[in-house]
Motif scaffolding. Structure first.
Motif: not given
Lengths: 223, 295
Positions: B113-115, B143-146, B172-175
């Motif tokens: 998910a990060y990469y 990215g680190l949180i994901l 958008d990514y977070l939502r």
């Protein structure tokens, strides 16, 4: 997790540590070079006499160097943690906060041990070639409080850096100066011999000060 | 829906300055809740209390039923925290920082998910985070949180320092992530337009109190701006259900949750000399200003 903390601290401090070690080795080497030059000029017997009769140890150049390195390392290691309150990142990790608080200085202390060991090794290898065991011991023991001051300087600056309020930082700084004075009270050779074990304990106890700063940081203390 | 965050009677002071008193709110599981307020109303104070970096004067906050003042490492594992300004370890590069965090989340860390997010950034793997733009740093922090894959995300002013493109990317990514993975999110931002695209519920704070806590849809559909013509120099004296009435060049403007018919009746009952009453639904930003006032 312990390895990860060491990894982070290593990335942060490696360049400083490299420079500090080279600097310390350079100063130690220069001090030993002066001993070598004095031996060439006056003969080794003369140096023995001066050491015994006049309490000379010939490595006085080193007096404040470990302290400077300790202070510098603490600043390099802990200043970035307090910029933008970055320390929150470390304390939010799923790891005991108390252990984290002690582990970070433990990384710095380990690095200082390695750095300071180079100087002791150089002296320990060079001096026995020309001086009696007792005289070598005298030089190494006389230099011990300076190196302990390096550890103390490191722990005290860590305490100051981690403190969240400026008013308290100033107070901590004044206390730190008084605490550090203890390491430079008696300039004579082996003046601290009987006191060295207690001075070592006193130095190690300074590690607990970081816990106070961390508790205040966690409670959100502000100016 | 069970509450993931519960704050009861939260009171905090900085010295003698009261930030708020007896604040109560809950964040239900699977919802994205935005905390909105002007500067100095206590948004960051609330985030600091929730993340365990500030001891409130009184009151209690629980996350997953556990008091946050005694937060165990196992609880922190379930919470992703984004600090104001996307603060991260700037002396590391993207590979080093991933390696560092991964060690603390065995069995839960989602490296891919990060990469996946890092691949979209045009940065060299060895470029230190300190030399990245604010936008790139925000993606590293996100990215680190994901990758941590927490159940609850607490984000403090995620839009700080970001240009519109990166703000949109972040939102958008977070939502998508929060909706698809049924995550609970508690966030603040000073850019309210971003919130409109992201949040399910909002809490709007004013100095010392919560003005409203409700789903964003309810707010957007129920809150209206009213305008009408009034005589010059008219000074409105209206009840609290009319937020911040103000007259500018014979136009009275106010905001309210009252439906148009009730508003008309109220203005008549208050003997307001009005004509041409109009109403319109408002954006979240307009609703926020309507509720809190321009000053």
């Amino acid at each position: 997790m312990i390895r990860a903390v060491f990894y982070k601290e290593w990335i942060k401090t490696r360049w400083f540590l490299l420079l500090a070690t080279l600097f310390l080795m350079g100063i130690t080497g220069y001090a030993l070079l002066r001993v070598s030059r004095a031996m060439a000029l006056h003969g080794v017997e003369h140096l023995w006499v001066v050491m015994v009769q006049k309490d000379a140890i010939f490595v006085d150049l080193l007096t404040y160097i470990p302290l400077m390195i300790g202070i510098g390392l603490a600043a390099v290691q802990f200043f970035p943690e307090m910029q933008n309150k970055r320390l929150k990142l470390a304390l939010h990790l799923p790891y005991s906060r108390q252990k984290m608080t002690l582990l970070m200085p433990a990384c710095g202390l380990s690095a200082l041990v390695c750095c300071f060991a180079t100087s002791y090794l150089m002296m320990g290898i060079y001096l026995p070639r020309y001086f009696a065991h007792e005289l070598v011991r005298r030089v190494l023991l006389s230099a011990a409080p300076w190196f302990l001051a390096g550890f103390a300087g490191y722990l005290l600056v860590a305490w100051i850096c981690l403190e969240p309020t400026w008013k308290r930082r100033v107070l901590n700084l004044i206390i730190a100066l008084l605490v550090l004075r203890v390491y430079f009270l008696a300039p004579g050779a082996e003046a601290y011999n009987g006191f060295l074990p207690w001075l070592t304990v006193y130095t190690l106890l300074l590690a607990c000060l970081s816990l106070i700063s961390m508790a205040r940081f966690k409670a959100g203390k502000q100016d | 829906m069970s509450a993931i965050i519960e704050c009861k009677n939260l009171t905090h002071y900085y010295g003698r300055r009261k930030i708020y008193e007896n604040l109560n709110f809950e964040v239900p599981q699977g919802r994205i809740l935005g905390l909105l307020g002007k500067n100095g109303t206590g948004k960051t104070t609330t985030i600091n209390i929730l993340s365990g970096y500030l001891q409130p004067h009184s009151g209690e906050c629980r996350i997953f039923g556990e008091n946050i003042q005694t937060m165990r490492p196992a609880l922190r594992k379930r919470i992703g925290l984004l600090l104001e300004g996307h603060v991260q370890y700037q002396f590391m590069n993207i590979t080093q920082i991933e390696k560092f965090y991964a060690a603390f989340y065995p069995g839960q860390w989602k490296k891919e998910a990060y990469y996946e997010l890092m691949d979209k950034l045009k940065v060299a793997p060895k470029q230190p985070i300190a030399r990245m733009s604010n936008g790139q740093r925000s993606q590293v922090a996100l990215g680190l949180i994901l990758a941590q894959n927490p159940e609850l995300l607490i984000l403090d002013d995620f839009s700080l320092g970001l240009d519109p493109g990166y703000r949109r990317l972040f939102v958008d990514y977070l939502r998508d992530y929060a909706r698809s993975e049924n995550k609970t999110v508690f966030l603040t931002s000073h850019i309210i337009q971003d919130m409109e695209r992201l949040i399910d519920d909002c809490i709007i704070m004013d100095y010392g109190k919560i003005l409203i806590q409700q789903p964003i849809d309810t707010l957007m559909h129920g809150f209206r701006r009213y305008t009408c013509t009034v005589p010059e120099n008219y000074r409105p004296q209206l009840p609290e259900s009319c937020y911040h009435p103000a007259v500018l060049r014979q136009t009275l403007e106010l905001h309210s949750f009252l439906p148009p018919a009730e508003m008309e009746s109220l203005l008549k009952a208050q003997q307001v000399p009005f004509t041409a009453l109009k109403h319109e639904n408002v954006s979240l930003e307009d609703a926020f200003i309507g509720l809190t006032g321009k000053y």
